[in-house]
Design a protein around this motif. Structure first.
Motif, PDB file in Angstrom:
ATOM      1  N   THR A  72      -2.769  -5.350   9.635  1.00  0.00           N
ATOM      2  CA  THR A  72      -2.036  -4.221   9.375  1.00  0.00           C
ATOM      3  C   THR A  72      -1.889  -4.096   8.210  1.00  0.00           C
ATOM      4  O   THR A  72      -2.012  -2.973   6.824  1.00  0.00           O
ATOM      5  CB  THR A  72      -0.726  -3.914  10.395  1.00  0.00           C
ATOM      6  OG1 THR A  72       0.434  -4.842  10.931  1.00  0.00           O
ATOM      7  CG2 THR A  72      -2.061  -4.520  11.457  1.00  0.00           C
ATOM      8  N   SER A  73      -0.531  -4.710   7.191  1.00  0.00           N
ATOM      9  CA  SER A  73       0.101  -4.600   6.252  1.00  0.00           C
ATOM     10  C   SER A  73      -0.124  -6.066   5.768  1.00  0.00           C
ATOM     11  O   SER A  73       1.140  -6.819   5.101  1.00  0.00           O
ATOM     12  CB  SER A  73       1.751  -4.634   5.758  1.00  0.00           C
ATOM     13  OG  SER A  73       1.536  -3.135   7.269  1.00  0.00           O
ATOM     14  N   HIS A  78       0.900  -8.916  10.606  1.00  0.00           N
ATOM     15  CA  HIS A  78       0.582  -7.764   9.620  1.00  0.00           C
ATOM     16  C   HIS A  78      -0.216  -8.949   8.578  1.00  0.00           C
ATOM     17  O   HIS A  78      -0.742  -7.944   7.799  1.00  0.00           O
ATOM     18  CB  HIS A  78       1.951  -8.617   8.953  1.00  0.00           C
ATOM     19  CG  HIS A  78       3.640  -7.754   9.046  1.00  0.00           C
ATOM     20  ND1 HIS A  78       4.173  -7.660  10.847  1.00  0.00           N
ATOM     21  CD2 HIS A  78       3.664  -6.772   9.671  1.00  0.00           C
ATOM     22  CE1 HIS A  78       5.071  -7.596  10.973  1.00  0.00           C
ATOM     23  NE2 HIS A  78       5.015  -6.211  10.266  1.00  0.00           N
ATOM     24  N   TRP A  86       3.859 -13.241  13.774  1.00  0.00           N
ATOM     25  CA  TRP A  86       4.147 -12.572  12.870  1.00  0.00           C
ATOM     26  C   TRP A  86       3.792 -11.713  11.607  1.00  0.00           C
ATOM     27  O   TRP A  86       2.623 -11.002  11.172  1.00  0.00           O
ATOM     28  CB  TRP A  86       5.786 -12.253  12.278  1.00  0.00           C
ATOM     29  CG  TRP A  86       6.383 -10.898  12.280  1.00  0.00           C
ATOM     30  CD1 TRP A  86       7.076  -9.379  12.026  1.00  0.00           C
ATOM     31  CD2 TRP A  86       6.040 -11.238   9.769  1.00  0.00           C
ATOM     32  NE1 TRP A  86       7.348  -9.127  10.907  1.00  0.00           N
ATOM     33  CE2 TRP A  86       6.580  -9.486   9.870  1.00  0.00           C
ATOM     34  CE3 TRP A  86       5.742 -11.819   9.048  1.00  0.00           C
ATOM     35  CZ2 TRP A  86       7.036  -9.524   8.911  1.00  0.00           C
ATOM     36  CZ3 TRP A  86       6.169 -11.890   8.142  1.00  0.00           C
ATOM     37  CH2 TRP A  86       6.529 -10.399   7.349  1.00  0.00           C
ATOM     38  N   GLN A  87       3.354 -13.180  11.010  1.00  0.00           N
ATOM     39  CA  GLN A  87       2.135 -13.329   9.635  1.00  0.00           C
ATOM     40  C   GLN A  87       0.938 -12.895  10.690  1.00  0.00           C
ATOM     41  O   GLN A  87       0.198 -11.798   9.622  1.00  0.00           O
ATOM     42  CB  GLN A  87       2.281 -14.597   9.183  1.00  0.00           C
ATOM     43  CG  GLN A  87       3.792 -14.994   8.690  1.00  0.00           C
ATOM     44  CD  GLN A  87       3.351 -16.187   7.417  1.00  0.00           C
ATOM     45  OE1 GLN A  87       3.172 -17.576   8.806  1.00  0.00           O
ATOM     46  NE2 GLN A  87       3.526 -16.855   6.487  1.00  0.00           N
TER      47      GLN A  87
END
Length: 252
Positions: free
Chosen positions: A48-49, A45, A41-42
């Protein structure tokens, strides 16, 4: 009279944080204790974010009282992905199994780990020595950047660069290592974007720390990268072809 916080106390607090590193190393060989899902997940992101990732860093500080990760999963997975990517290059361009092993070890150690340790140490020293805010009074606990957090910031910044310069670069490599102006232009643009994004994430990593000031210092290398890129393009330097020749000279 209120008790004051002395330097001795802050040093004792710092020394109590030191056992975190041996514990971190011990967890490297314990896959069952790693949060693999959160690590991916990290990684997603960060591409992307990235601000969302550092927002979660604030939560980590609130719950575990440390800025650095206590889970080595990010380093382990990043090392594994880097090894796989390097093996893919070796399969496509190398000429011997022995040389492929050398390439994998040198890339893993020097491109990621050794360079990361050196950069993290430089940033750790710089932030603690010159960028920390002065404590307004003696009642405030002195805060310092943890070395392991500085290494975390490097790893976070490295991963999107890995995606650009190892994964995307691999699929574009037949074009990027060719002769001509277009390969030179595309190669330099790819390296410019990767280098700039690395330093931007480096800035985000230190900007989230409330006790640091003048963190825009970490954005300055982006200007140097942007200025240097046109010079390299006009001089005819192709970074992709140069680095591929360093490792796979007999196949290019």
């Amino acid at each position: 009279m209120l008790p004051t916080v002395s330097k001795g106390r802050s040093q004792a607090s710092s020394s109590r944080a030191n056992p975190m590193f041996p514990q971190y190393l011990r967890r490297i060989v314990k896959w069952q204790q790693m949060d693999i899902e959160y690590t991916f997940w990290q990684m997603l992101h960060l591409c992307t974010s990235p601000k969302v990732v550092y927002q979660h860093t604030k939560y980590h500080k609130q719950t575990k009282n440390q800025w650095a990760r206590d889970d080595p999963a990010f380093v382990v997975i990043c090392s594994f992905l880097l090894t796989v990517a390097t093996l893919a290059y070796c399969a496509a361009y190398d000429h011997s199994a022995a040389h492929a092993v050398y390439v994998v070890i040198s890339v893993l150690l020097f491109h990621f780990l050794v360079t990361g340790v050196l950069l993290a140490t430089c940033c750790w020293f710089l932030t603690n020595s010159y960028l920390r805010e002065e404590a307004p009074n003696s009642h405030v606990v002195e805060q310092r950047v943890e070395w392991l957090y500085a290494f975390d910031v490097h790893c976070n910044s490295f991963f999107p660069m890995f995606v650009l310069l190892y994964v995307i670069h691999y699929f574009l490599s037949p074009l990027l290592v060719a002769h001509g102006f277009i390969p030179i232009l595309l190669s330099n643009l790819l390296y410019m974007v990767a280098g700039s994004y690395y330093h931007y994430l480096n800035f985000l990593g230190y900007d989230v720390l409330p006790f640091l000031e003048r963190t825009t210092f970490f954005l300055y290398p982006i200007g140097a990268v942007i200025v240097l890129s046109p010079i390299l393009i006009l001089s005819g330097f192709n970074p992709s072809r140069y680095l591929m020749n360093v490792y796979f000279s007999q196949r290019l």
